[in-house]
Write a protein that holds these residues in place. Structure first.
Motif, PDB file in Angstrom:
ATOM      1  N   VAL A  73       0.868  -1.180   0.000  1.00  0.00           N
ATOM      2  CA  VAL A  73       0.000   0.000   0.000  1.00  0.00           C
ATOM      3  C   VAL A  73       0.900   1.224   0.000  1.00  0.00           C
ATOM      4  O   VAL A  73       1.512   1.556   1.019  1.00  0.00           O
ATOM      5  N   GLY A  74       1.005   1.863  -1.159  1.00  0.00           N
ATOM      6  CA  GLY A  74       1.985   2.935  -1.271  1.00  0.00           C
ATOM      7  C   GLY A  74       3.372   2.403  -0.970  1.00  0.00           C
ATOM      8  O   GLY A  74       3.813   1.407  -1.549  1.00  0.00           O
ATOM      9  N   PHE A  75       4.054   3.017  -0.032  1.00  0.00           N
ATOM     10  CA  PHE A  75       5.420   2.599   0.308  1.00  0.00           C
ATOM     11  C   PHE A  75       5.457   1.513   1.385  1.00  0.00           C
ATOM     12  O   PHE A  75       6.526   1.112   1.818  1.00  0.00           O
ATOM     13  N   SER A  76       4.289   1.042   1.833  1.00  0.00           N
ATOM     14  CA  SER A  76       4.214   0.071   2.930  1.00  0.00           C
ATOM     15  C   SER A  76       4.017  -1.336   2.382  1.00  0.00           C
ATOM     16  O   SER A  76       3.126  -1.567   1.559  1.00  0.00           O
ATOM     17  N   ILE A  77       4.823  -2.289   2.845  1.00  0.00           N
ATOM     18  CA  ILE A  77       4.722  -3.689   2.433  1.00  0.00           C
ATOM     19  C   ILE A  77       4.487  -4.533   3.683  1.00  0.00           C
ATOM     20  O   ILE A  77       5.238  -4.438   4.661  1.00  0.00           O
TER      21      ILE A  77
END
Length: 203
Positions: free
Chosen positions: A87-91
């Motif tokens: 999610v965006g820059f979040s994994i």
């Protein structure tokens, strides 16, 4: 080898002073099954119906990519509980979060055909999915980065968004934007974006 299927074409428009929007939802089938941008929370049946047409069960999805965290791009992420979520820059997977330096411009490789690259602008953690076919044609599934590609739209950093639009246009043959149908990247589009980038540089 990857197959790209658009489950739903996104849109965004104003009507009587009110905004209506929903995102494009895209399925990639191949070495990994990937779904990109899961629409609003009211659209689960749209996605499930699209997956059934492709003989894909939600548990067969390996990655969910939300190009950014707005509600019309994450609404049905919870359908895919066996997948890794970007999610965006979040994994993350379940409660485990993975550190990846998107903020330093580093791409995330899913397989030989698919990678996720940072394209901040609309939000400061936007990403774009690049899919390369065997004939070396590149499809960019670009969330909001290339929505209304030659026009201004809502953005946390308009200059950075225009810069990343140009970058994507120079990398891709086709773009699947977050809010509109897929289109071919023409020399005219690249020229228009280059002109805008020159204006930004000279301001």
């Amino acid at each position: 080898m990857c197959a790209i299927t658009i489950i739903h074409n996104g849109y965004s428009f104003m009507n009587n002073g009110e905004m209506f929007a929903n995102c494009t939802c895209t399925l990639i089938k191949g070495t990994h099954n990937i779904i990109i941008d899961t629409m609003t929370a009211w659209d689960s049946e749209v996605i499930l119906r699209g997956l059934r047409k492709e003989n894909i069960h939600p548990d067969q999805i390996d990655y969910v990519v939300s190009t950014h965290g707005h509600s019309d791009h994450i609404g049905n992420n919870n359908l895919f509980l066996k997948a890794t979520h970007i999610v965006g820059f979040s994994i993350s997977h379940k409660d485990k979060f993975y550190i990846h330096p998107f903020e330093n411009g580093e791409e995330y490789i899913i397989n030989d055909y698919v990678k996720v690259i940072p394209t901040p602008g609309h939000t400061l953690s936007d990403v774009t999915v690049l899919v390369t076919s065997e004939d070396r044609k590149v499809h960019a599934i670009a969330g909001i980065c290339c929505c209304l590609i030659v026009h201004q739209d809502g953005s946390e950093n308009p200059v950075l968004q225009r810069k990343n639009r140009l970058m994507i246009a120079n990398m891709a043959n086709w773009i699947i934007p977050g809010h509109g149908p897929m289109f071919k990247v023409t020399p005219e589009i690249r020229e228009s974006l280059n002109r805008q980038a020159s204006i930004d540089i000279n301001k």
